[in-house]
Enzyme design. Structure first.
Site, PDB file in Angstrom:
ATOM      1  N   LYS A 178       0.809  -1.361  -0.070  1.00 21.23           N
ATOM      2  CA  LYS A 178      -0.008  -0.101  -0.047  1.00 21.23           C
ATOM      3  C   LYS A 178       0.934   1.254   0.050  1.00 21.23           C
ATOM      4  CE  LYS A 178      -3.706  -2.302   2.475  1.00 21.23           C
ATOM      5  NZ  LYS A 178      -4.850  -2.234   3.554  1.00 21.23           N
TER       6      LYS A 178
ATOM      7  N   TYR B  57     -12.410  -1.765  -3.826  1.00 24.68           N
ATOM      8  CA  TYR B  57     -12.917  -1.984  -2.437  1.00 24.68           C
ATOM      9  C   TYR B  57     -14.283  -1.995  -2.331  1.00 24.68           C
ATOM     10  CZ  TYR B  57      -8.407  -2.026   0.019  1.00 24.68           C
ATOM     11  OH  TYR B  57      -7.103  -2.396   0.566  1.00 24.68           O
TER      12      TYR B  57
ATOM     13  N   PHE C  63     -15.332   3.179   7.368  1.00 22.16           N
ATOM     14  CA  PHE C  63     -13.940   3.614   6.953  1.00 22.16           C
ATOM     15  C   PHE C  63     -13.646   3.562   5.345  1.00 22.16           C
ATOM     16  CE2 PHE C  63     -14.004  -0.836   7.733  1.00 22.16           C
ATOM     17  CZ  PHE C  63     -13.481  -1.614   6.693  1.00 22.16           C
TER      18      PHE C  63
ATOM     19  N   ARG D 192      -1.646 -14.460   4.027  1.00 24.06           N
ATOM     20  CA  ARG D 192      -2.381 -14.074   5.258  1.00 24.06           C
ATOM     21  C   ARG D 192      -1.714 -13.994   6.538  1.00 24.06           C
ATOM     22  NH1 ARG D 192      -7.029 -11.839   3.642  1.00 24.06           N
ATOM     23  NH2 ARG D 192      -7.960 -12.403   5.848  1.00 24.06           N
TER      24      ARG D 192
ATOM     25  N   THR E  92      -5.416  -7.504  10.317  1.00 22.25           N
ATOM     26  CA  THR E  92      -5.587  -6.431   9.670  1.00 22.25           C
ATOM     27  C   THR E  92      -5.282  -5.303  10.909  1.00 22.25           C
ATOM     28  OG1 THR E  92      -7.429  -7.160   8.671  1.00 22.25           O
ATOM     29  CG2 THR E  92      -7.357  -4.828   8.970  1.00 22.25           C
TER      30      THR E  92
ATOM     31  N   ARG F 106       2.612  -6.735   9.366  1.00 21.96           N
ATOM     32  CA  ARG F 106       1.678  -5.884   9.899  1.00 21.96           C
ATOM     33  C   ARG F 106       2.417  -5.613  11.300  1.00 21.96           C
ATOM     34  NH1 ARG F 106      -3.850  -7.794   7.374  1.00 21.96           N
ATOM     35  NH2 ARG F 106      -3.741  -6.329   5.385  1.00 21.96           N
TER      36      ARG F 106
ATOM     37  N   ASN G 282      -1.650   0.084   7.041  1.00 22.61           N
ATOM     38  CA  ASN G 282      -1.052  -1.653   7.219  1.00 22.61           C
ATOM     39  C   ASN G 282      -0.463  -2.354   6.421  1.00 22.61           C
ATOM     40  OD1 ASN G 282      -3.343  -2.224   5.727  1.00 22.61           O
ATOM     41  ND2 ASN G 282      -4.296  -3.556   7.164  1.00 22.61           N
TER      42      ASN G 282
ATOM     43  N   HIS H  59      -1.858  -5.615   1.600  1.00 28.55           N
ATOM     44  CA  HIS H  59      -3.335  -6.037   1.421  1.00 28.55           C
ATOM     45  C   HIS H  59      -3.249  -7.421   0.759  1.00 28.55           C
ATOM     46  CE1 HIS H  59      -7.533  -7.016   0.009  1.00 28.55           C
ATOM     47  NE2 HIS H  59      -6.815  -7.241  -0.931  1.00 28.55           N
TER      48      HIS H  59
ATOM     49  N   GLU I  49      -9.257 -10.223  -8.053  1.00 26.60           N
ATOM     50  CA  GLU I  49      -8.489  -8.986  -7.740  1.00 26.60           C
ATOM     51  C   GLU I  49      -7.029  -9.204  -8.614  1.00 26.60           C
ATOM     52  OE1 GLU I  49      -9.668  -8.518  -2.996  1.00 26.60           O
ATOM     53  OE2 GLU I  49      -7.531  -9.046  -3.364  1.00 26.60           O
TER      54      GLU I  49
HETATM   55  P1  CMP Z   1      -7.249  -4.558   3.735  1.00 29.08           P
HETATM   56  O1  CMP Z   1      -6.853  -5.852   3.901  1.00 29.08           O
HETATM   57  O2  CMP Z   1      -6.666  -4.038   2.617  1.00 29.08           O
HETATM   58  O3  CMP Z   1      -9.150  -4.810   3.784  1.00 29.08           O
HETATM   59  C1  CMP Z   1      -9.647  -3.419   3.941  1.00 29.08           C
HETATM   60  C2  CMP Z   1      -8.791  -2.306   4.643  1.00 29.08           C
HETATM   61  O4  CMP Z   1      -9.312  -1.374   5.118  1.00 29.08           O
HETATM   62  C3  CMP Z   1      -8.081  -2.848   5.556  1.00 29.08           C
HETATM   63  O5  CMP Z   1      -6.837  -3.710   4.948  1.00 29.08           O
HETATM   64  C4  CMP Z   1      -7.533  -1.759   6.157  1.00 29.08           C
HETATM   65  O6  CMP Z   1      -6.399  -0.813   5.531  1.00 29.08           O
HETATM   66  C5  CMP Z   1      -8.642  -0.788   6.052  1.00 29.08           C
HETATM   67  N1  CMP Z   1      -9.408  -0.278   7.417  1.00 29.08           N
HETATM   68  C6  CMP Z   1      -9.526   0.659   7.986  1.00 29.08           C
HETATM   69  N2  CMP Z   1     -10.195   0.458   9.017  1.00 29.08           N
HETATM   70  C7  CMP Z   1     -10.557  -0.592   9.271  1.00 29.08           C
HETATM   71  C8  CMP Z   1     -11.469  -1.358  10.045  1.00 29.08           C
HETATM   72  N3  CMP Z   1     -11.781  -0.770  11.433  1.00 29.08           N
HETATM   73  N4  CMP Z   1     -11.458  -2.939  10.010  1.00 29.08           N
HETATM   74  C9  CMP Z   1     -11.093  -3.370   8.988  1.00 29.08           C
HETATM   75  N5  CMP Z   1     -10.343  -2.686   7.886  1.00 29.08           N
HETATM   76  C10 CMP Z   1      -9.897  -1.326   8.215  1.00 29.08           C
END
Ligand code: CMP
Length: 139
Positions: A9, A49, A57, A85, A91, A102, A112, A115, A126
């Protein structure tokens, strides 16, 4: 052999962590079969997304994902969706296991670093969002 999509990211790219992330994949028997750097538009990020459209968010996430270039990659390996993962960690970096990407690098639940696709079907979707057949290095 399985494939998945990984994205470094904007925070990972701007903080100079591309090499660190790639190293984790390469030292864990994961092959990188395609990779590029792109800068998403707001419309691209909203499409990518779309599954999170109703989440509080969503706006912040899509603005963050368009704030700078990102590095999407196709990873290949045995059980690579799950393996990626595990290497990424939860996350929320505060809940991520020690030694995960992470836990080691993320600063925020949103920023974070990486992805990773969460299942076979989303991995296929994707991958085709970012890469066409000529970029798959299959010839
Ligand atoms: P990602 O795995 O890319 O999937 C969705 C993204 O939303 C996540 O990583 C984070 O970068 C972002 N995000 C921000 N806030 C939240 C939250 N509260 N819960 C989950 N994802 C979040």
């Amino acid at each position: 052999m399985e494939r998945t999509l990984s994205i470094i990211k904007p925070d990972g790219v701007s903080r100079g962590l591309i090499g660190d992330v790639i190293k984790r994949f390469e030292t864990n028997d994961i092959k990188i079969i395609a990779l590029k750097m792109v800068h998403l538009t707001q419309a691209d990020a909203e499409k990518f997304y779309a599954v999170h459209k109703q989440r509080p968010f969503f706006t912040s996430l899509t603005e963050f994902m368009t704030s700078g270039p990102i590095v999407p990659m196709i990873l290949e390996g045995e059980n690579v969706i799950e393996k990626n993962r595990t290497l990424m960690g939860a996350t929320n970096f505060k809940e991520a296991a020690e030694g995960t990407i992470r836990r080691d690098f993320a600063t925020d639940i949103e920023k974070n670093i990486v992805h990773g696709s969460d299942a076979t079907e989303t991995a296929a979707e994707e991958i085709s969002f970012f890469f066409n057949q000529f970029e798959m290095n299959e010839r």
